[in-house]
Structures are given as structure tokens and as C-alpha cells.
Scaffold this motif. Structure first.
Motif, PDB file in Angstrom:
ATOM      1  N   VAL A   1       0.845  -1.202   0.000  1.00  0.00           N
ATOM      2  CA  VAL A   1       0.000   0.000   0.000  1.00  0.00           C
ATOM      3  C   VAL A   1       0.877   1.248   0.000  1.00  0.00           C
ATOM      4  CG1 VAL A   1      -1.642   1.319   1.393  1.00  0.00           C
ATOM      5  CG2 VAL A   1      -2.002  -1.122   1.026  1.00  0.00           C
ATOM      6  N   ALA A   2       1.973   1.231   0.753  1.00  0.00           N
ATOM      7  CA  ALA A   2       2.893   2.373   0.770  1.00  0.00           C
ATOM      8  C   ALA A   2       3.498   2.602  -0.604  1.00  0.00           C
ATOM      9  CB  ALA A   2       3.988   2.138   1.805  1.00  0.00           C
TER      10      ALA A   2
ATOM     11  N   PHE B   1       2.018   2.107  -3.480  1.00  0.00           N
ATOM     12  CA  PHE B   1       1.017   2.743  -4.329  1.00  0.00           C
ATOM     13  C   PHE B   1       0.689   4.162  -3.867  1.00  0.00           C
ATOM     14  CE2 PHE B   1       0.010  -1.689  -5.517  1.00  0.00           C
ATOM     15  CZ  PHE B   1       0.140  -1.533  -6.883  1.00  0.00           C
ATOM     16  N   VAL B   2       0.711   4.399  -2.565  1.00  0.00           N
ATOM     17  CA  VAL B   2       0.366   5.718  -2.053  1.00  0.00           C
ATOM     18  C   VAL B   2       1.489   6.719  -2.313  1.00  0.00           C
ATOM     19  CG1 VAL B   2      -0.057   7.016   0.071  1.00  0.00           C
ATOM     20  CG2 VAL B   2      -1.259   4.877  -0.332  1.00  0.00           C
ATOM     21  N   ALA B   3       2.725   6.339  -2.015  1.00  0.00           N
ATOM     22  CA  ALA B   3       3.847   7.264  -2.131  1.00  0.00           C
ATOM     23  C   ALA B   3       4.412   7.327  -3.546  1.00  0.00           C
ATOM     24  CB  ALA B   3       4.942   6.862  -1.157  1.00  0.00           C
ATOM     25  N   GLY B   4       4.183   6.328  -4.322  1.00  0.00           N
ATOM     26  CA  GLY B   4       4.777   6.288  -5.658  1.00  0.00           C
ATOM     27  C   GLY B   4       6.137   5.612  -5.600  1.00  0.00           C
ATOM     28  N   GLU B   5       6.600   5.125  -6.728  1.00  0.00           N
ATOM     29  CA  GLU B   5       7.828   4.329  -6.747  1.00  0.00           C
ATOM     30  C   GLU B   5       9.119   5.078  -6.439  1.00  0.00           C
ATOM     31  OE1 GLU B   5       8.717   1.488  -9.774  1.00  0.00           O
ATOM     32  OE2 GLU B   5       6.601   1.023  -9.957  1.00  0.00           O
TER      33      GLU B   5
END
Length: 63
Positions: free
Chosen positions: A22-23, A25-29
Motif C-alpha cells: 500500500v505504501a 502505491f500511495v507514495a509512488g515508486e
């Protein structure tokens, strides 16, 4: 390690792996360290496998 002790460990590993995914997807790669990628790729499948193993072992009759 007995089976009742394996299931909470499996749930914790799986939850940490899902939180890492989830982190991602939330923060971006680009902004995350490598250990978050490793946690997402390794902890969730390891927790799932350990949970399945624990469930199978607990469903078998004792000898």
C-alpha cells in the motif's frame, strides 16, 4: 514451533507486507527506499504461505 503460535506470526508478516505494498502505491515508486520494495515482495507471500501451512497443520488429526 506449534501451530497456534504460527498463525499470529503469519498474520503479522502478511499485514506488514500488505502495508508495504500500500505504501508503494500511495507514495509512488521513486521516493521509497529499497527495503520497502523488498518487504512488499517478500513479507506478504511469506505470511500467506505460513498461514496456509499453519491452517493445514491445525486441520490434521493428532496421532
Amino acid at each position: 514451533m506449534s501451530t497456534p503460535k504460527l498463525m499470529p506470526l503469519a498474520v503479522a508478516l502478511f499485514a506488514l507486507g500488505v502495508a508495504a505494498i500500500v505504501a508503494l502505491f500511495v507514495a509512488g515508486e521513486p521516493g521509497l527506499p529499497a527495503w520497502v520494495f523488498a518487504a512488499g515482495w517478500l513479507l506478504a507471500p511469506a505470511g500467506l504461505a505460513l498461514g496456509v501451512l499453519s491452517a493445514v497443520r491445525s486441520s490434521r488429526p493428532r496421532r
